[in-house]
Design a protein around this motif. Structure first.
Motif, mmCIF file in Angstrom:
data_model
loop_
_atom_site.group_PDB
_atom_site.id
_atom_site.type_symbol
_atom_site.label_atom_id
_atom_site.label_comp_id
_atom_site.label_asym_id
_atom_site.label_seq_id
_atom_site.Cartn_x
_atom_site.Cartn_y
_atom_site.Cartn_z
ATOM 1 N N TRP A 41 0.727 -1.264 0.161
ATOM 2 C CA TRP A 41 0.000 0.002 0.038
ATOM 3 C C TRP A 41 0.803 1.431 -0.140
ATOM 4 O O TRP A 41 0.528 2.004 -0.614
ATOM 5 C CB TRP A 41 -0.912 -0.017 1.272
ATOM 6 C CG TRP A 41 -1.909 1.279 1.247
ATOM 7 C CD1 TRP A 41 -1.744 2.269 2.191
ATOM 8 C CD2 TRP A 41 -2.832 1.828 0.531
ATOM 9 N NE1 TRP A 41 -2.548 3.402 1.760
ATOM 10 C CE2 TRP A 41 -3.368 2.955 0.758
ATOM 11 C CE3 TRP A 41 -3.479 0.916 -0.594
ATOM 12 C CZ2 TRP A 41 -4.376 3.537 -0.126
ATOM 13 C CZ3 TRP A 41 -4.491 1.479 -1.171
ATOM 14 C CH2 TRP A 41 -5.067 2.827 -1.148
ATOM 15 N N ARG A 42 1.733 1.211 0.880
ATOM 16 C CA ARG A 42 2.752 2.477 0.826
ATOM 17 C C ARG A 42 3.391 2.793 -0.373
ATOM 18 O O ARG A 42 3.542 3.858 -0.917
ATOM 19 C CB ARG A 42 3.966 2.325 1.846
ATOM 20 C CG ARG A 42 3.149 2.308 3.370
ATOM 21 C CD ARG A 42 4.418 2.369 4.355
ATOM 22 N NE ARG A 42 3.553 2.547 5.545
ATOM 23 C CZ ARG A 42 3.961 1.789 6.855
ATOM 24 N NH1 ARG A 42 5.085 1.101 6.584
ATOM 25 N NH2 ARG A 42 3.152 1.985 8.117
ATOM 26 N N HIS A 43 3.718 1.716 -1.191
ATOM 27 C CA HIS A 43 4.441 1.993 -2.692
ATOM 28 C C HIS A 43 3.242 2.327 -3.366
ATOM 29 O O HIS A 43 3.686 3.422 -4.495
ATOM 30 C CB HIS A 43 5.040 0.595 -3.211
ATOM 31 C CG HIS A 43 6.342 0.088 -2.324
ATOM 32 N ND1 HIS A 43 7.432 1.005 -2.697
ATOM 33 C CD2 HIS A 43 6.555 -0.725 -1.598
ATOM 34 C CE1 HIS A 43 8.422 0.431 -1.931
ATOM 35 N NE2 HIS A 43 7.670 -0.536 -1.394
ATOM 36 N N GLU A 45 0.899 4.421 -2.693
ATOM 37 C CA GLU A 45 0.929 5.734 -2.341
ATOM 38 C C GLU A 45 1.855 6.563 -2.927
ATOM 39 O O GLU A 45 1.687 7.794 -3.323
ATOM 40 C CB GLU A 45 0.788 6.043 -0.816
ATOM 41 C CG GLU A 45 -0.565 5.504 -0.023
ATOM 42 C CD GLU A 45 -0.228 5.576 1.394
ATOM 43 O OE1 GLU A 45 -1.486 6.033 2.115
ATOM 44 O OE2 GLU A 45 0.815 5.377 2.191
ATOM 45 N N ARG A 46 3.107 6.066 -2.945
ATOM 46 C CA ARG A 46 4.238 7.037 -3.577
ATOM 47 C C ARG A 46 4.062 7.040 -4.918
ATOM 48 O O ARG A 46 4.347 7.960 -5.662
ATOM 49 C CB ARG A 46 5.592 6.083 -2.930
ATOM 50 C CG ARG A 46 5.800 6.229 -1.446
ATOM 51 C CD ARG A 46 6.995 5.243 -1.089
ATOM 52 N NE ARG A 46 8.078 5.756 -1.867
ATOM 53 C CZ ARG A 46 9.211 6.267 -1.397
ATOM 54 N NH1 ARG A 46 9.205 6.479 -0.369
ATOM 55 N NH2 ARG A 46 10.456 6.475 -2.266
#
Length: 90
Positions: A41-43, A45-46
């Motif tokens: 998920w963080r990737h 978002e980036r």
């Protein structure tokens, strides 16, 4: 309305930025396959931040975010991704 007031669309992501965008999408896919959904998920978002000014890349990331929400049964994310005008923060 004259041309000065129209918003300029950035149709093509600059070549210098594209490898970083693709790197985030690849990392997302790798993390997802490994079962590390938080990192995946963080990737996303980036990638979303990098792709935001570019319609094709931005839409691609939103589609992936929607799929992520559906696959993880995250109703909040599905609703937020499918209808950004409803009022999401971030």
């Amino acid at each position: 309305m004259n041309k000065e007031h129209l918003m300029k669309l950035n149709w093509n992501m600059p070549a210098v930025l594209r490898p970083f965008y693709r790197q985030e999408l690849t990392a997302h896919h790798t993390c997802w396959r490994e079962g590390n959904h938080l990192a995946a998920w963080r990737h996303l978002e980036r990638a979303h931040i990098l792709g935001q000014p570019y319609p094709l890349e931005h839409t691609t990331v939103h589609w992936k975010m929607l799929r992520f929400g559906l696959r993880t049964k995250n109703t909040k994310e599905v609703i937020g991704t499918a209808s950004p005008s409803v009022g999401r923060s971030g």
